[in-house]
Design a protein around this motif. Structure first.
Motif, short mmCIF file in Angstrom:
data_model
loop_
_atom_site.label_atom_id
_atom_site.label_comp_id
_atom_site.label_asym_id
_atom_site.label_seq_id
_atom_site.Cartn_x
_atom_site.Cartn_y
_atom_site.Cartn_z
N ARG A 36 -7.91 -42.70 -55.47
CA ARG A 36 -9.19 -42.28 -55.02
C ARG A 36 -8.93 -40.52 -54.60
O ARG A 36 -8.03 -40.51 -54.31
N THR A 37 -10.15 -39.95 -53.57
CA THR A 37 -10.10 -38.97 -53.47
C THR A 37 -9.73 -39.17 -52.03
O THR A 37 -9.36 -40.40 -51.50
N PHE A 38 -9.22 -37.93 -51.19
CA PHE A 38 -9.28 -37.76 -50.19
C PHE A 38 -10.31 -37.82 -48.61
O PHE A 38 -9.85 -39.34 -48.19
N ARG A 39 -11.24 -37.05 -49.37
CA ARG A 39 -12.49 -37.16 -48.33
C ARG A 39 -13.86 -37.91 -48.43
O ARG A 39 -14.68 -37.97 -47.64
N ARG A 50 -4.74 -42.06 -40.76
CA ARG A 50 -4.58 -40.68 -40.60
C ARG A 50 -3.41 -39.61 -41.32
O ARG A 50 -2.14 -39.61 -41.59
N PRO A 51 -3.52 -38.66 -42.03
CA PRO A 51 -3.36 -37.86 -42.71
C PRO A 51 -1.63 -37.65 -41.43
O PRO A 51 -0.30 -36.90 -42.22
N GLU A 52 -2.18 -36.84 -40.31
CA GLU A 52 -0.81 -36.57 -39.39
C GLU A 52 0.31 -38.18 -39.31
O GLU A 52 1.43 -38.05 -38.44
N ASP A 53 -0.16 -39.21 -39.73
CA ASP A 53 0.69 -40.48 -39.73
C ASP A 53 1.30 -39.98 -40.92
O ASP A 53 2.94 -40.75 -41.40
N LEU A 54 1.38 -39.72 -41.91
CA LEU A 54 1.84 -39.69 -43.31
C LEU A 54 1.98 -38.88 -43.80
O LEU A 54 2.55 -38.51 -45.29
N ALA A 55 0.99 -37.30 -44.53
CA ALA A 55 1.70 -36.77 -44.75
C ALA A 55 2.33 -34.89 -44.21
O ALA A 55 1.69 -34.12 -44.01
N ASP A 63 9.41 -41.98 -38.88
CA ASP A 63 9.24 -42.95 -39.66
C ASP A 63 8.83 -42.76 -41.38
O ASP A 63 7.71 -43.21 -41.73
N PRO A 64 9.88 -42.60 -41.70
CA PRO A 64 10.68 -42.30 -42.78
C PRO A 64 9.76 -43.59 -44.10
O PRO A 64 9.32 -42.97 -44.89
N GLU A 65 9.61 -45.01 -43.05
CA GLU A 65 10.00 -45.76 -44.11
C GLU A 65 8.38 -45.93 -44.68
O GLU A 65 8.01 -46.34 -45.49
N LEU A 66 7.63 -45.51 -43.42
CA LEU A 66 5.87 -46.40 -43.61
C LEU A 66 5.24 -44.99 -44.57
O LEU A 66 4.66 -45.27 -45.58
N VAL A 67 5.93 -43.99 -44.35
CA VAL A 67 5.61 -42.75 -45.10
C VAL A 67 5.78 -42.71 -46.70
O VAL A 67 4.86 -42.71 -47.64
N TRP A 68 7.33 -43.53 -46.64
CA TRP A 68 7.20 -43.33 -47.72
C TRP A 68 7.10 -44.81 -48.82
O TRP A 68 6.44 -44.47 -49.67
N PRO A 160 9.33 -37.26 -51.25
CA PRO A 160 8.41 -37.02 -52.52
C PRO A 160 8.02 -35.42 -52.23
O PRO A 160 7.80 -34.74 -51.78
N ASP A 161 8.15 -34.64 -53.64
CA ASP A 161 8.27 -33.16 -54.28
C ASP A 161 6.45 -32.95 -53.57
O ASP A 161 6.01 -31.87 -54.64
N VAL A 162 6.01 -32.97 -52.83
CA VAL A 162 4.70 -33.05 -52.51
C VAL A 162 4.39 -31.56 -51.39
O VAL A 162 5.58 -31.92 -50.04
N VAL A 163 3.81 -30.86 -51.18
CA VAL A 163 3.74 -30.54 -49.92
C VAL A 163 2.81 -30.78 -48.99
O VAL A 163 1.42 -31.52 -49.01
N TRP A 164 3.24 -30.96 -48.38
CA TRP A 164 2.66 -31.48 -46.43
C TRP A 164 1.97 -31.05 -45.66
O TRP A 164 2.29 -29.67 -45.59
#
Ligand code: OAD
Length: 248
Positions: A36-39, A50-55, A63-68, A160-164
């Motif tokens: 899936r794309t983002f937008r 919502r990106p602010e809840d996950l990224a 909430d590490p579990e949710l993001v994980w 995860p080794d990603v940029v938030w």
């Protein structure tokens, strides 16, 4: 099958003779692989979450579990899908053009799986983990994706080794991308909505440095007005056609 898009002969000629080409890719390049794309207003990840809840780092601390879970799901899905003809065409372009830089905002690793080497990953890679306190080296993410592993050095959660959102891009990758954009004679912006900076600045930088700017996307973006060529359509169809017509 006839090409779904007319590729201007002048562009084919420019690419055929180009010594230095750069490409910036976004989530649209992996759309035809089933990611899936983002937008996308219907199907985009940011239409559902919502990106602010996950990224963001804040979200991970809250909430590490949710993001994980969100990244584990995306990592799993990424491992189940295959590169598409657009990824393979870019790998082929990389083999044909003497100086070709592939810059991606994608974290799925599909370019590498299609055979592209030395990919500049601006937003990291979802198949890697690193310490959330940044104390140690980056490792491969191969554990049970449901459990958050701990940093072997300091005991903090690995992430995860990603940029938030709100984080800096990896310095070396960004420098390399800027250099590649400036040096390119043709710059391809492919499958990106061109709204997230600093990635979205790269095509403009390339154009200001004299590159011919080409956009490949089914939809217009804020970049389209600046593009010398707008090839409207799916990258998995246009890129293989481009390769076929340039080097047939
Ligand atoms: P977006 O979801 O913002 O944009 C995807 C683009 O791909 C859109 O312009 C679509 O029209 C286009 N597209 C869809 N299907 C396509 C296809 N088959 N072929 C070509 N193009 C297609 O994704 P990005 O631009 O990659 O950042 O988003 C940039 C960043 O925002 C991401 O790296 C991510 C996100 O928040 C972080 O997570 C830091």
């Amino acid at each position: 099958m006839p090409p779904s898009v007319e590729i201007p002969p002048r562009l084919l000629q420019d690419l055929r003779s180009a010594q230095n080409v750069a490409a910036l890719t976004g989530a649209g390049v992996s759309q035809e692989s089933g990611l899936r794309t983002f937008r996308d207003p219907m199907d985009g990840l940011w239409a559902q979450y919502r990106p602010e809840d996950l990224a963001t780092l804040d979200a991970f601390e809250r909430d590490p579990e949710l993001v994980w879970e969100f990244y584990a799901m995306r990592r799993l899905k990424g491992g189940q899908v295959q590169p598409n003809p657009g990824h393979y065409a870019l790998a082929e372009i990389g083999r044909r053009i003497p100086y070709f830089s592939l810059i991606t905002q994608n974290v799925d690793g599909l370019h590498q799986r299609a055979g592209s080497s030395d990919v500049i990953e601006l937003h990291g890679n979802i198949t890697r983990l690193r310490c959330s306190r940044d104390c140690g080296p980056v490792t491969e993410w191969k554990d049970d994706p449901k459990k958050i592993p701990r940093c072997p050095r300091c005991g903090a959660n690995l992430r995860p080794d990603v940029v938030w959102f709100g984080e800096m891009l990896p310095e070396i990758e960004l420098e390399r991308a800027i250099e590649a954009a400036r040096a390119s004679r043709v710059f391809l912006s492919i499958g990106t909505s061109a709204v997230v900076h600093p990635a979205a600045t790269l095509p403009i930088l390339a154009k200001e440095s004299g590159a011919c700017l080409v956009e490949i996307n089914p939809e217009k973006t804020p970049l389209t007005a600046s593009a010398d060529y707008f090839l409207q359509g799916k990258s998995g169809e246009i890129l293989p056609e481009l390769v076929r017509q340039i080097w047939r």
